[in-house]
Design a protein around this motif. Structure first.
Motif, mmCIF file in Angstrom:
data_model
loop_
_atom_site.group_PDB
_atom_site.id
_atom_site.type_symbol
_atom_site.label_atom_id
_atom_site.label_comp_id
_atom_site.label_asym_id
_atom_site.label_seq_id
_atom_site.Cartn_x
_atom_site.Cartn_y
_atom_site.Cartn_z
ATOM 1 N N LEU A 31 29.969 -19.168 99.137
ATOM 2 C CA LEU A 31 29.692 -20.596 98.965
ATOM 3 C C LEU A 31 29.894 -21.333 100.283
ATOM 4 C CD1 LEU A 31 29.083 -23.039 97.124
ATOM 5 C CD2 LEU A 31 31.550 -23.179 96.714
ATOM 6 N N GLU A 32 28.841 -21.975 100.752
ATOM 7 C CA GLU A 32 28.940 -22.805 101.960
ATOM 8 C C GLU A 32 29.388 -24.215 101.602
ATOM 9 O OE1 GLU A 32 25.224 -22.846 104.039
ATOM 10 O OE2 GLU A 32 25.468 -20.807 104.770
ATOM 11 N N ARG A 33 28.716 -24.789 100.578
ATOM 12 C CA ARG A 33 29.047 -26.165 100.190
ATOM 13 C C ARG A 33 28.354 -26.513 98.876
ATOM 14 N NH1 ARG A 33 25.115 -26.123 103.817
ATOM 15 N NH2 ARG A 33 23.253 -27.368 103.471
ATOM 16 N N TYR A 34 28.914 -27.504 98.219
ATOM 17 C CA TYR A 34 28.235 -28.122 97.088
ATOM 18 C C TYR A 34 27.337 -29.200 97.668
ATOM 19 C CZ TYR A 34 31.605 -25.713 94.187
ATOM 20 O OH TYR A 34 32.349 -24.743 93.579
ATOM 21 N N THR A 35 26.135 -29.331 97.143
ATOM 22 C CA THR A 35 25.186 -30.284 97.721
ATOM 23 C C THR A 35 24.913 -31.489 96.837
ATOM 24 O OG1 THR A 35 23.309 -29.019 96.866
ATOM 25 C CG2 THR A 35 24.061 -28.524 99.127
ATOM 26 N N ARG A 36 24.938 -31.315 95.523
ATOM 27 C CA ARG A 36 24.657 -32.429 94.613
ATOM 28 C C ARG A 36 25.346 -32.224 93.281
ATOM 29 N NH1 ARG A 36 18.678 -32.418 93.495
ATOM 30 N NH2 ARG A 36 18.794 -30.283 94.232
ATOM 31 N N ILE A 37 25.734 -33.335 92.686
ATOM 32 C CA ILE A 37 26.223 -33.326 91.310
ATOM 33 C C ILE A 37 25.029 -33.703 90.440
ATOM 34 C CG2 ILE A 37 27.826 -34.339 89.637
ATOM 35 C CD1 ILE A 37 29.337 -32.897 91.835
ATOM 36 N N LEU A 38 24.646 -32.828 89.534
ATOM 37 C CA LEU A 38 23.526 -33.122 88.641
ATOM 38 C C LEU A 38 23.985 -33.755 87.338
ATOM 39 C CD1 LEU A 38 21.424 -29.860 89.094
ATOM 40 C CD2 LEU A 38 21.151 -32.049 90.279
ATOM 41 N N GLU A 39 25.174 -33.325 86.875
ATOM 42 C CA GLU A 39 25.655 -33.827 85.588
ATOM 43 C C GLU A 39 27.173 -33.737 85.521
ATOM 44 O OE1 GLU A 39 25.341 -32.536 80.893
ATOM 45 O OE2 GLU A 39 23.791 -31.883 82.277
ATOM 46 N N TRP A 40 27.778 -34.755 84.932
ATOM 47 C CA TRP A 40 29.204 -34.763 84.627
ATOM 48 C C TRP A 40 29.328 -35.107 83.156
ATOM 49 C CZ3 TRP A 40 33.947 -33.412 85.424
ATOM 50 C CH2 TRP A 40 34.983 -34.098 84.845
ATOM 51 N N ASP A 41 29.947 -34.233 82.395
ATOM 52 C CA ASP A 41 30.102 -34.462 80.966
ATOM 53 C C ASP A 41 31.517 -34.113 80.539
ATOM 54 O OD1 ASP A 41 29.665 -34.967 78.288
ATOM 55 O OD2 ASP A 41 28.570 -33.100 77.935
ATOM 56 N N GLU A 42 32.443 -35.013 80.804
ATOM 57 C CA GLU A 42 33.839 -34.892 80.364
ATOM 58 C C GLU A 42 34.439 -33.510 80.622
ATOM 59 O OE1 GLU A 42 34.278 -36.321 76.375
ATOM 60 O OE2 GLU A 42 33.129 -38.123 76.814
ATOM 61 N N GLY A 43 34.307 -33.049 81.842
ATOM 62 C CA GLY A 43 34.915 -31.781 82.226
ATOM 63 C C GLY A 43 33.930 -30.679 82.516
ATOM 64 N N TYR A 44 32.679 -30.911 82.191
ATOM 65 C CA TYR A 44 31.649 -29.917 82.455
ATOM 66 C C TYR A 44 30.753 -30.448 83.560
ATOM 67 C CZ TYR A 44 28.131 -26.359 81.597
ATOM 68 O OH TYR A 44 27.276 -25.302 81.739
ATOM 69 N N LEU A 45 30.647 -29.680 84.645
ATOM 70 C CA LEU A 45 29.842 -30.072 85.801
ATOM 71 C C LEU A 45 28.639 -29.153 85.960
ATOM 72 C CD1 LEU A 45 32.645 -30.564 88.434
ATOM 73 C CD2 LEU A 45 30.853 -32.225 87.996
ATOM 74 N N VAL A 46 27.506 -29.776 86.267
ATOM 75 C CA VAL A 46 26.336 -29.034 86.710
ATOM 76 C C VAL A 46 26.109 -29.498 88.144
ATOM 77 C CG1 VAL A 46 23.901 -28.517 86.344
ATOM 78 C CG2 VAL A 46 25.384 -29.017 84.382
ATOM 79 N N VAL A 47 26.130 -28.549 89.078
ATOM 80 C CA VAL A 47 26.033 -28.890 90.501
ATOM 81 C C VAL A 47 25.007 -28.004 91.180
ATOM 82 C CG1 VAL A 47 28.461 -29.606 90.597
ATOM 83 C CG2 VAL A 47 27.861 -27.278 91.215
ATOM 84 N N MET A 48 24.545 -28.456 92.322
ATOM 85 C CA MET A 48 23.729 -27.624 93.192
ATOM 86 C C MET A 48 24.648 -27.143 94.310
ATOM 87 S SD MET A 48 20.843 -27.482 91.752
ATOM 88 C CE MET A 48 19.814 -26.675 92.981
ATOM 89 N N ALA A 49 24.479 -25.885 94.688
ATOM 90 C CA ALA A 49 25.344 -25.284 95.701
ATOM 91 C C ALA A 49 24.510 -24.472 96.679
ATOM 92 C CB ALA A 49 26.381 -24.382 95.038
#
Length: 92
Positions: A31-49
């Protein structure tokens, strides 16, 4: 009360920071870095990495509830005031 948490990474660790707490957990060495947060749902994250072994960003999923529960946090209480998450990329 602050409503924004911060997601970052350093080496083989991801850090989720909120208030006075910094939760660290292992992640891929690639993993180099996280690039974007796509979704935050009370503890569940969808991110681009971005990973060093792939040219394209990849969608990743992080479920904080089991991590917090393993650390004896009241996950529901801890996560409830968080309304959004931002990325802070760390380089060392």
């Amino acid at each position: 009360m602050e409503t924004t948490a911060v997601l970052s990474n350093n080496g083989a660790f991801t850090t989720f920071s909120y208030g006075k707490y910094m939760i660290r957990f292992r992640t891929s060495l690639h993993l180099e870095r996280y690039t974007r947060i796509l979704e935050w749902d009370e503890g569940y994250l969808v991110v681009m990495a971005k990973y060093d072994n792939c040219d394209k960003e990849e969608e990743e999923y992080i479920d904080l509830k089991p991590i917090l529960e393993n650390l004896y946090f009241d996950a529901e209480k801890f996560l409830k005031p968080i309304k959004d998450v931002r990325i802070q990329n760390e380089r060392y």
